[in-house]
Design an enzyme around this catalytic site. Structure first.
Site, PDB file in Angstrom:
ATOM      1  N   HIS A 154       7.618  -1.981   2.254  1.00 27.23           N
ATOM      2  CA  HIS A 154       7.435  -0.534   2.118  1.00 27.23           C
ATOM      3  C   HIS A 154       8.769   0.203   1.962  1.00 27.23           C
ATOM      4  O   HIS A 154       8.920   1.056   1.090  1.00 27.23           O
ATOM      5  CB  HIS A 154       6.718   0.043   3.347  1.00 27.23           C
ATOM      6  CG  HIS A 154       5.422  -0.640   3.684  1.00 27.23           C
ATOM      7  ND1 HIS A 154       4.599  -1.174   2.733  1.00 27.23           N
ATOM      8  CD2 HIS A 154       4.802  -0.851   4.870  1.00 27.23           C
ATOM      9  CE1 HIS A 154       3.526  -1.697   3.317  1.00 27.23           C
ATOM     10  NE2 HIS A 154       3.634  -1.520   4.628  1.00 27.23           N
TER      11      HIS A 154
ATOM     12  N   HIS B  86       0.822  -1.222   0.000  1.00 22.70           N
ATOM     13  CA  HIS B  86       0.000   0.000   0.000  1.00 22.70           C
ATOM     14  C   HIS B  86       0.852   1.267   0.000  1.00 22.70           C
ATOM     15  O   HIS B  86       0.383   2.336  -0.362  1.00 22.70           O
ATOM     16  CB  HIS B  86      -1.012  -0.001   1.146  1.00 22.70           C
ATOM     17  CG  HIS B  86      -0.465   0.410   2.476  1.00 22.70           C
ATOM     18  ND1 HIS B  86       0.239  -0.429   3.286  1.00 22.70           N
ATOM     19  CD2 HIS B  86      -0.506   1.594   3.131  1.00 22.70           C
ATOM     20  CE1 HIS B  86       0.596   0.211   4.386  1.00 22.70           C
ATOM     21  NE2 HIS B  86       0.161   1.452   4.324  1.00 22.70           N
TER      22      HIS B  86
HETATM   23  C1  BG6 Z   1       1.556  -2.038   7.461  1.00 21.18           C
HETATM   24  C2  BG6 Z   1       2.207  -2.699   8.633  1.00 21.18           C
HETATM   25  O1  BG6 Z   1       1.879  -2.696   6.274  1.00 21.18           O
HETATM   26  O2  BG6 Z   1       1.990  -0.682   7.402  1.00 21.18           O
HETATM   27  C3  BG6 Z   1       1.899  -1.962   9.936  1.00 21.18           C
HETATM   28  O3  BG6 Z   1       1.740  -4.053   8.730  1.00 21.18           O
HETATM   29  C4  BG6 Z   1       2.262  -0.503   9.798  1.00 21.18           C
HETATM   30  O4  BG6 Z   1       2.581  -2.540  11.037  1.00 21.18           O
HETATM   31  C5  BG6 Z   1       1.636   0.069   8.549  1.00 21.18           C
HETATM   32  O5  BG6 Z   1       1.777   0.154  10.950  1.00 21.18           O
HETATM   33  C6  BG6 Z   1       2.072   1.500   8.317  1.00 21.18           C
HETATM   34  O6  BG6 Z   1       1.364   2.023   7.240  1.00 21.18           O
HETATM   35  P1  BG6 Z   1       0.873   3.533   7.246  1.00 21.18           P
HETATM   36  O7  BG6 Z   1       0.091   3.683   5.990  1.00 21.18           O
HETATM   37  O8  BG6 Z   1       0.057   3.698   8.493  1.00 21.18           O
HETATM   38  O9  BG6 Z   1       2.125   4.374   7.274  1.00 21.18           O
END
Ligand code: BG6
Length: 482
Positions: free
Chosen positions: A238, A176
């Site tokens: 990420h 994402h």
């Molecule tokens: C997720 C993780 O993919 O990304 C989480 O599993 C994390 O642990 C999250 O908190 C962070 O995403 P964002 O969009 O809140 O920065």
């Protein structure tokens, strides 16, 4: 919807039905229903939406959709009405032939369904096989969720399983972060501007830092997190995806593949991590979280140093850190430039180096931290931050963007097989370290040992809490260094 797409490239066939496995699960509630409502509201989505789950019925699924939208502040009754009208339900288990026969019947005349596997990876194999056997996979696409495997060998197995039915062009692996506007802006800013390119290399860049800090603890996800840890949870996906965008060569065309080729090449050139390049931490009290083993050695914090073996980046360290229970929630990339070769002004305090700061969460900004003269007789300066771009909360949510893209067959923002495997190859050697992680107190910046990863002349940059929105181009005192 405007997409990255080549003029002249033939448009892929749009999906004509959306199917989601795990319809009563957490991911559907937190992300999929709001994304679908957003697509109905913003893009006039008219696709039939078919949920699959072991228990329940259509009325219960509609109720769950209503609750999800209410929980996300999506209160427009017209959108909810449209979503309800499009919803269908197939009850059954993921490994039952009859369930898939009924799914095929429910698909009716749809010839290009988009299947979203919002289920644990252990169940992918059975679902993919039955999608194939029931002909539900004919002309179809499939979206799979992260985590994509537990290590390199597992990711390879998972890819092989998917490929028994879907070729790579029909597989959409969600990360994402790639759907986030500020991450796309990082890509855009790098290649839509010419001024960066001459300095974007080892001649001018001293180091690169990426910090993904979260104030939250494991927030009720202890059972999941304890089987994962920070490296698998956010670094392998990420953060390494972000690094690939930051450091890759310019794509040699306009297609998704041109971009994904360069991302792969970059990750493929990163050396596998060695244990001495990694500091793992665990916040105090983690072992008392529900679902967490009382003797857990899973890391909730990691700091590491990457080496990128390319002509462009040879010798430039990439420092990465990510953790839960840190003092702020923010993700930032800082590219630190080398100091001027000669100190013309012999300032009382040595001048600091320029750096570019890309703020990716929770707000978006791009800024250049530079030196400017302080008023007065002396040629003494101070750091000022030139904000090039700053925006808060106007973006399309990542899942809405990504599901919309997958339905249109646009793979630009999805992770390709080779890239995912290259990322696993980098972290694989440090996934099973036996030394217990170092303890750190909640609300601190993690174990002190992380400071030892970077040279004594340097420091970790610290993201600051969200700031009020400045005017673009505003010069202001810079954000903090410890
Ligand atoms: C997720 C993780 O993919 O990304 C989480 O599993 C994390 O642990 C999250 O908190 C962070 O995403 P964002 O969009 O809140 O920065």
């Amino acid at each position: 919807m405007a997409r990255f797409r080549t003029a002249g490239t033939s448009r892929p066939v749009a999906s004509d039905a959306f199917v989601f496995f795990g319809a009563t699960g957490d991911l559907a509630f937190k992300q999929i229903f709001p994304a679908l409502a957003g697509l109905i509201r913003d893009d006039d989505w008219t696709l039939p939406i078919i949920g699959l789950a072991r228990h329940g019925d259509l009325a219960a699924l509609r109720e769950r959709a209503s609750q999800s939208l209410a929980a996300h502040g999506m209160t427009d009754p017209a959108v909810l009405r449209h979503l309800h009208a499009r919803l269908r339900f197939v009850r059954g288990s993921d490994d039952d032939v009859d369930t898939f026969r009924r799914l095929r019947a429910e698909l009716g005349t749809a010839r290009h369904p988009l299947h979203y596997l919002a289920i644990p990876p252990a169940d992918f194999g059975a679902v993919v096989t039955l999608l194939g056997e029931s002909r539900c996979a004919d002309g179809a696409r499939v979206i799979v969720e992260k985590p994509f495997g537990r290590n390199l060998a597992d990711a390879r197995r998972l890819n092989a399983t998917l490929h028994t039915v879907f070729d790579e062009a029909r597989i959409f692996r969600i990360d994402h972060y790639l759907g986030k506007e500020p991450v796309q802006n990082l890509l855009y800013f790098r290649f839509a501007n010419r001024f960066l390119e001459p300095i974007w290399n080892a001649n001018h860049v001293a180091s690169v830092q990426v910090t993904m800090a979260e104030t939250l603890d494991v927030a009720g996800r202890g059972a999941f997190y304890d089987g994962v840890g920070a490296i698998r949870d956010v670094v392998q996906n990420h953060i390494l995806q972000t690094v690939s965008i930051l450091a890759m060569e310019p794509p040699s065309g306009h297609t998704a593949e041109a971009l994904r080729n360069e991302k792969f090449k970059l990750l493929d050139s990163v050396r596998p991590l060695r244990p001495e390049e990694v500091v793992r931490g665990q916040y105090g009290g983690y072992r008392r979280e529900p679902g967490v083993a009382r003797d857990s050695n899973v890391e909730t914090y990691v700091a590491l140093r990457l080496r990128v073996d390319t002509w462009r980046w040879g010798g430039v360290p990439f420092f990465i850190r990510a953790g839960k229970c840190l003092p702020v929630s923010a993700t930032e990339v800082v590219v630190e430039l080398k100091r001027p070769p000669f100190d013309v002004f012999a300032e009382r305090r040595p001048a600091t180096a320029n750096h570019l700061r890309f703020r990716l969460t929770p707000d978006m900004s791009i800024s250049l931290v530079a030196r400017a003269k302080k008023p007065g007789e002396r040629m003494d300066g101070e750091e000022v931050e030139l904000v090039a771009h700053h925006e808060v909360g106007t973006e399309v949510p990542p899942y809405q963007r990504l599901i919309g893209d997958a339905a249109e067959g646009d793979q630009m923002l999805f992770a390709r097989e080779d890239t995912v495997e290259a990322a696993w190859r980098i972290v694989d050697p440090v996934l099973n370290l036996t030394a217990p992680p170092l303890r750190y107190r909640r609300g601190t910046w993690g174990p002190k040992a992380a400071e030892g990863l970077i040279p004594s002349s340097e420091q970790w940059f610290r993201p600051v809490p969200t700031r009020p929105e400045p005017e673009p181009g505003l010069l202001r005192p810079p954000t903090s260094r410890p």
